[in-house]
Design a protein around this motif. Sequence first.
Motif, PDB file in Angstrom:
ATOM      1  N   SER A  40      54.390  63.699  43.695  1.00 36.64           N
ATOM      2  CA  SER A  40      52.952  63.737  43.423  1.00 36.64           C
ATOM      3  C   SER A  40      52.764  63.804  41.914  1.00 36.64           C
ATOM      4  O   SER A  40      52.955  64.869  41.313  1.00 36.64           O
ATOM      5  CB  SER A  40      52.287  64.963  44.064  1.00 36.64           C
ATOM      6  OG  SER A  40      52.248  64.840  45.457  1.00 36.64           O
ATOM      7  N   LYS A  79      32.386  56.661  46.844  1.00 41.86           N
ATOM      8  CA  LYS A  79      33.326  57.783  46.803  1.00 41.86           C
ATOM      9  C   LYS A  79      32.865  58.737  45.704  1.00 41.86           C
ATOM     10  O   LYS A  79      32.525  58.297  44.604  1.00 41.86           O
ATOM     11  CB  LYS A  79      34.750  57.324  46.513  1.00 41.86           C
ATOM     12  CG  LYS A  79      35.323  56.404  47.554  1.00 41.86           C
ATOM     13  CD  LYS A  79      36.807  56.177  47.344  1.00 41.86           C
ATOM     14  CE  LYS A  79      37.623  57.413  47.662  1.00 41.86           C
ATOM     15  NZ  LYS A  79      39.067  57.149  47.600  1.00 41.86           N
ATOM     16  N   PHE A 104      34.343  61.953  43.680  1.00 41.14           N
ATOM     17  CA  PHE A 104      35.513  62.782  43.424  1.00 41.14           C
ATOM     18  C   PHE A 104      35.079  64.108  42.798  1.00 41.14           C
ATOM     19  O   PHE A 104      34.314  64.132  41.829  1.00 41.14           O
ATOM     20  CB  PHE A 104      36.481  62.080  42.469  1.00 41.14           C
ATOM     21  CG  PHE A 104      37.155  60.892  43.062  1.00 41.14           C
ATOM     22  CD1 PHE A 104      38.358  61.032  43.733  1.00 41.14           C
ATOM     23  CD2 PHE A 104      36.601  59.618  42.952  1.00 41.14           C
ATOM     24  CE1 PHE A 104      38.992  59.935  44.289  1.00 41.14           C
ATOM     25  CE2 PHE A 104      37.223  58.513  43.495  1.00 41.14           C
ATOM     26  CZ  PHE A 104      38.429  58.672  44.173  1.00 41.14           C
ATOM     27  N   ARG A 105      35.595  65.198  43.339  1.00 41.50           N
ATOM     28  CA  ARG A 105      35.308  66.501  42.752  1.00 41.50           C
ATOM     29  C   ARG A 105      35.945  66.618  41.361  1.00 41.50           C
ATOM     30  O   ARG A 105      36.980  66.018  41.108  1.00 41.50           O
ATOM     31  CB  ARG A 105      35.864  67.619  43.638  1.00 41.50           C
ATOM     32  CG  ARG A 105      35.201  67.733  45.009  1.00 41.50           C
ATOM     33  CD  ARG A 105      35.737  68.954  45.748  1.00 41.50           C
ATOM     34  NE  ARG A 105      35.103  69.128  47.035  1.00 41.50           N
ATOM     35  CZ  ARG A 105      35.582  68.646  48.176  1.00 41.50           C
ATOM     36  NH1 ARG A 105      36.693  67.946  48.170  1.00 41.50           N
ATOM     37  NH2 ARG A 105      34.958  68.842  49.314  1.00 41.50           N
ATOM     38  N   ALA A 150      47.027  73.544  46.165  1.00 38.99           N
ATOM     39  CA  ALA A 150      47.247  72.199  46.710  1.00 38.99           C
ATOM     40  C   ALA A 150      48.306  72.285  47.802  1.00 38.99           C
ATOM     41  O   ALA A 150      49.315  72.983  47.650  1.00 38.99           O
ATOM     42  CB  ALA A 150      47.678  71.236  45.617  1.00 38.99           C
ATOM     43  N   THR A 151      48.065  71.579  48.899  1.00 42.43           N
ATOM     44  CA  THR A 151      49.009  71.565  50.012  1.00 42.43           C
ATOM     45  C   THR A 151      49.812  70.274  49.992  1.00 42.43           C
ATOM     46  O   THR A 151      49.259  69.179  49.837  1.00 42.43           O
ATOM     47  CB  THR A 151      48.264  71.689  51.347  1.00 42.43           C
ATOM     48  OG1 THR A 151      47.524  72.921  51.354  1.00 42.43           O
ATOM     49  CG2 THR A 151      49.238  71.690  52.515  1.00 42.43           C
ATOM     50  N   GLU A 210      52.920  74.871  49.481  1.00 39.44           N
ATOM     51  CA  GLU A 210      51.670  75.054  48.743  1.00 39.44           C
ATOM     52  C   GLU A 210      51.970  75.355  47.278  1.00 39.44           C
ATOM     53  O   GLU A 210      52.878  76.131  46.969  1.00 39.44           O
ATOM     54  CB  GLU A 210      50.840  76.189  49.352  1.00 39.44           C
ATOM     55  CG  GLU A 210      50.283  75.855  50.721  1.00 39.44           C
ATOM     56  CD  GLU A 210      49.441  76.969  51.294  1.00 39.44           C
ATOM     57  OE1 GLU A 210      49.610  78.127  50.850  1.00 39.44           O
ATOM     58  OE2 GLU A 210      48.615  76.696  52.185  1.00 39.44           O
ATOM     59  N   GLY A 217      42.440  60.703  47.471  1.00 43.38           N
ATOM     60  CA  GLY A 217      41.868  61.698  46.587  1.00 43.38           C
ATOM     61  C   GLY A 217      41.030  62.731  47.306  1.00 43.38           C
ATOM     62  O   GLY A 217      40.781  62.662  48.514  1.00 43.38           O
ATOM     63  N   ASP A 218      40.580  63.703  46.525  1.00 42.22           N
ATOM     64  CA  ASP A 218      39.847  64.844  47.058  1.00 42.22           C
ATOM     65  C   ASP A 218      38.364  64.666  46.756  1.00 42.22           C
ATOM     66  O   ASP A 218      37.963  64.620  45.595  1.00 42.22           O
ATOM     67  CB  ASP A 218      40.369  66.129  46.393  1.00 42.22           C
ATOM     68  CG  ASP A 218      39.606  67.352  46.831  1.00 42.22           C
ATOM     69  OD1 ASP A 218      39.172  67.371  47.998  1.00 42.22           O
ATOM     70  OD2 ASP A 218      39.438  68.275  46.011  1.00 42.22           O
ATOM     71  N   GLY A 219      37.540  64.528  47.783  1.00 36.87           N
ATOM     72  CA  GLY A 219      36.113  64.358  47.534  1.00 36.87           C
ATOM     73  C   GLY A 219      35.353  63.928  48.769  1.00 36.87           C
ATOM     74  O   GLY A 219      35.743  64.200  49.912  1.00 36.87           O
ATOM     75  N   TYR A 220      34.261  63.215  48.532  1.00 37.42           N
ATOM     76  CA  TYR A 220      33.368  62.760  49.592  1.00 37.42           C
ATOM     77  C   TYR A 220      33.437  61.232  49.686  1.00 37.42           C
ATOM     78  O   TYR A 220      33.580  60.546  48.674  1.00 37.42           O
ATOM     79  CB  TYR A 220      31.927  63.165  49.291  1.00 37.42           C
ATOM     80  CG  TYR A 220      31.714  64.646  49.085  1.00 37.42           C
ATOM     81  CD1 TYR A 220      31.244  65.459  50.118  1.00 37.42           C
ATOM     82  CD2 TYR A 220      31.963  65.227  47.849  1.00 37.42           C
ATOM     83  CE1 TYR A 220      31.026  66.812  49.922  1.00 37.42           C
ATOM     84  CE2 TYR A 220      31.750  66.583  47.637  1.00 37.42           C
ATOM     85  CZ  TYR A 220      31.288  67.373  48.672  1.00 37.42           C
ATOM     86  OH  TYR A 220      31.070  68.706  48.468  1.00 37.42           O
ATOM     87  N   LYS A 264      39.455  74.879  42.899  1.00 41.05           N
ATOM     88  CA  LYS A 264      40.565  74.442  43.751  1.00 41.05           C
ATOM     89  C   LYS A 264      41.859  74.945  43.122  1.00 41.05           C
ATOM     90  O   LYS A 264      42.466  74.300  42.281  1.00 41.05           O
ATOM     91  CB  LYS A 264      40.594  72.914  43.877  1.00 41.05           C
ATOM     92  CG  LYS A 264      41.691  72.419  44.816  1.00 41.05           C
ATOM     93  CD  LYS A 264      41.780  70.902  44.818  1.00 41.05           C
ATOM     94  CE  LYS A 264      42.932  70.445  45.702  1.00 41.05           C
ATOM     95  NZ  LYS A 264      43.120  68.968  45.672  1.00 41.05           N
TER      96      LYS A 264
END
Length: 808
Positions: free
Chosen positions: A762, A688, A690-691, A774-775, A361, A612-615, A771
């Motif tokens: 990464s 999509k 993205f946050r 990050a993992t 992490e 990515g991070d989001g919906y 946020k």
Amino acid sequence: MVHIKNRIRIAVIGLALLSASVANAQMIDSMMNIYSTKFPQEKMHVHFDKSYYNPGETIWFKAYIMNGVFPSEISRNFYAELIDDDGTVIQRRVAPIAAGSAASSFDIPASFKGAAVHFRAYTTWMLNFDEAFLYEKNIRIVSAQASKKAPPAAVNSLRFFPEGGDLVNNVPCTLAFKANDAYGRPVTVKGQIVGNGAKKVADFASTHNGMGTLSITPLKGESYKAIWKDASGAEQSIPIPAARETGVVMHLTPDNGAVLFSLRKSSADSAALKRLVIIGHMNQQLVYKAKINFAAASSVVNGSIPTDQFPTGILQVTLFDDRERPLQERITFVNNNDYVFDAYLSPSSKKFTKRAKNVFEVEIPDTVMSNLSVSITDADINIPNDNDDNIYSRLLLSGDIKGYVYNAGYYFSSFADSISRQLDLVMLTNGWRRFNWEELAKGKEYPIKFAPEDYLTVQGAINGIDPSRLPTGTSLNIIMQFKDSSRQILSAPVDRNGKFNITGLLFYDTADFYYQFNNNKTLADRISLVVDNGFRQKSLIAALPSSTNMDASYLIDSAVARNKRIVQQYSQLEAERAKKARVLEEVVVRGRVRTNIDKLDEKYASGIFRGGDGYSFDLINDPFAVSSLSVFQYLQGKVAGLQISNGQSGTPTLTWRGGAPGLYLDEIQQQDAQSVANIPMSDIAYIKVFRPPFIGGFGGGNGAIVIYTKKGGDQPQDNSFKGLKIMKLSGYSPVKEFYVPNYAEYNPEQELNDLRTTLHWSPFVFLDKDKKKATINFYNSDITKKFRVVIEGVNINGKLTRVEEIIQ
């Protein structure tokens, strides 16, 4: 305009030595203000996944581009070149810059036989200025045929540097020196300074990395030279710089919260050089100015420059006469220990057995948006105590100095006073000259050849017809179809010269460019169209720096031996993989069933939009999607924090965390929300969200909404392209995805040995108040026994971070 701690302070010290006005004293002030406003400078650091490579491996890298102390918002395109020993560019990459950063990769040819490749990176805006400040780095290549040891190189150069630039007769002066071998590495040196008749004047001996100082008072009529022995024992000699008959000598002493200065002139100048001006500047900003008046009988003036409010970095101090001619110049380093933000690494699950899963992490305690890159490699193939450039040293030190700074990272390894004194030797033996004072005093400005680039720009010209014959209002109707079969419809007005352009596009690899004129569908058959993407097409033609010569003799034996074994095993592995490839079609692979969202993301998203991070929303399989009046109505209430409303004009207004999120249609940024709202819901396949922050947004962005229209297999075929002309247009360099094996699922290639030395890469890890953590999940290889983790990054306030840990 660049700001220093958001406030520029021009300090004028209140000493008795301050005098009345100096003629034309404001010219330098006004020109420096013009330079900082109209000609801001960019510099960059590049984070590589590891220190050196084998033939056939991939060089993964991320660039951080800065303007002064903040992430740059000047350039939108990043260029990188990989160059061999002969100066030939063997590969080239172009990548978009977002949040002051860009990432890409190079593949080292498996047949490469050299000891090194040279990496060069720049923006076109940087090419307007001194090319000595481009990013240059020699990257070591270790092959199975590489020689184990090379004989030590003899001293290649011994150079002397009078403090401030000149020695002056009958005035005590500090004389610095630096000795290097043929590879730019420091060597220990000692010798004597002798005058006429070989009379010894002073002894000298290096005290740190081939550098040192001595004090000398040159006399009129004397000439001096240095005598020393090189590594082979042969005696060498070199003349030291000749002294000026008259003038002023400047001596600087870094102190706590200040830089002390002493100005001394010869007695022969008692009636001259009475009124002087001394200035200090950082990051193109004037931060100190004082007018100096030598008393009638005085030959020495002392003063101090307060530095406790300056940012960490190089301060250049220049002394002028009353006609604004530079007399002395010196750089010094200001370290207020204010340049770091904290980042923490926590291995929540670490295992060193073959192919074991690890979970790390990365966390920041701050709430400011931070842009990080993370590499995890086999610790045994890296050089212990390697003090090569890192994000601190490059952006605060070596990126602002002409020439090579050996082991620049060392000077940021501790806050010890001894390191500060050693760093001052670097300041004494290196040059910093972004300003040509003579030209600046005349009011001359930089000739700008390259304007700041937007993102990919479709620009073209019509040939074969007199542009004046084109009807008023002529425009080009364009359909661009990308590698994934998605498409974008554009319209480009044609000007009186028959030219057109569309700016701010973002796509990778190539696209098919279909076109037709709006008011004459047959005109396209009678003309020729010349179109390009607006990128700089030619590689930079510039000589490689002398420091790019590479001697691999200093690489530790164990690292070299380990890499040779890996190269040999790779060759065997490739042969086995070729055999396996012939039978893979008969293998049934069982694993996790992919969801519809997974399939849509693979089909529609590319580059920075993938994952990515989001919906994510699947509209193809949502029977209620078509009942929404618009895409924005569909999203209402589905994304926490996203506020959607209609203004008085009925135009949709989007707000997320205090700002407007970016809006993309088929990964092309859109400025008009209403046109997006007009897209029929039956044409939309996938959304999509993205946050914040999102890499594609300027300055980090307030998140992004990406809408994908249906393509092949999701909607009936049409004849949109019938009768249209077509050509091919290149985009950004294709993005190579970092290979991450998943040993939780069966794959036939798992039967082969896993010889990876880079286990995780990464390039874009964004953290902020919402946020902070990050993992990172990765699997060990078959050969790694301990991990080396390097985290580098910058936040929006210009603070830097670097974490390096060996996990074992």
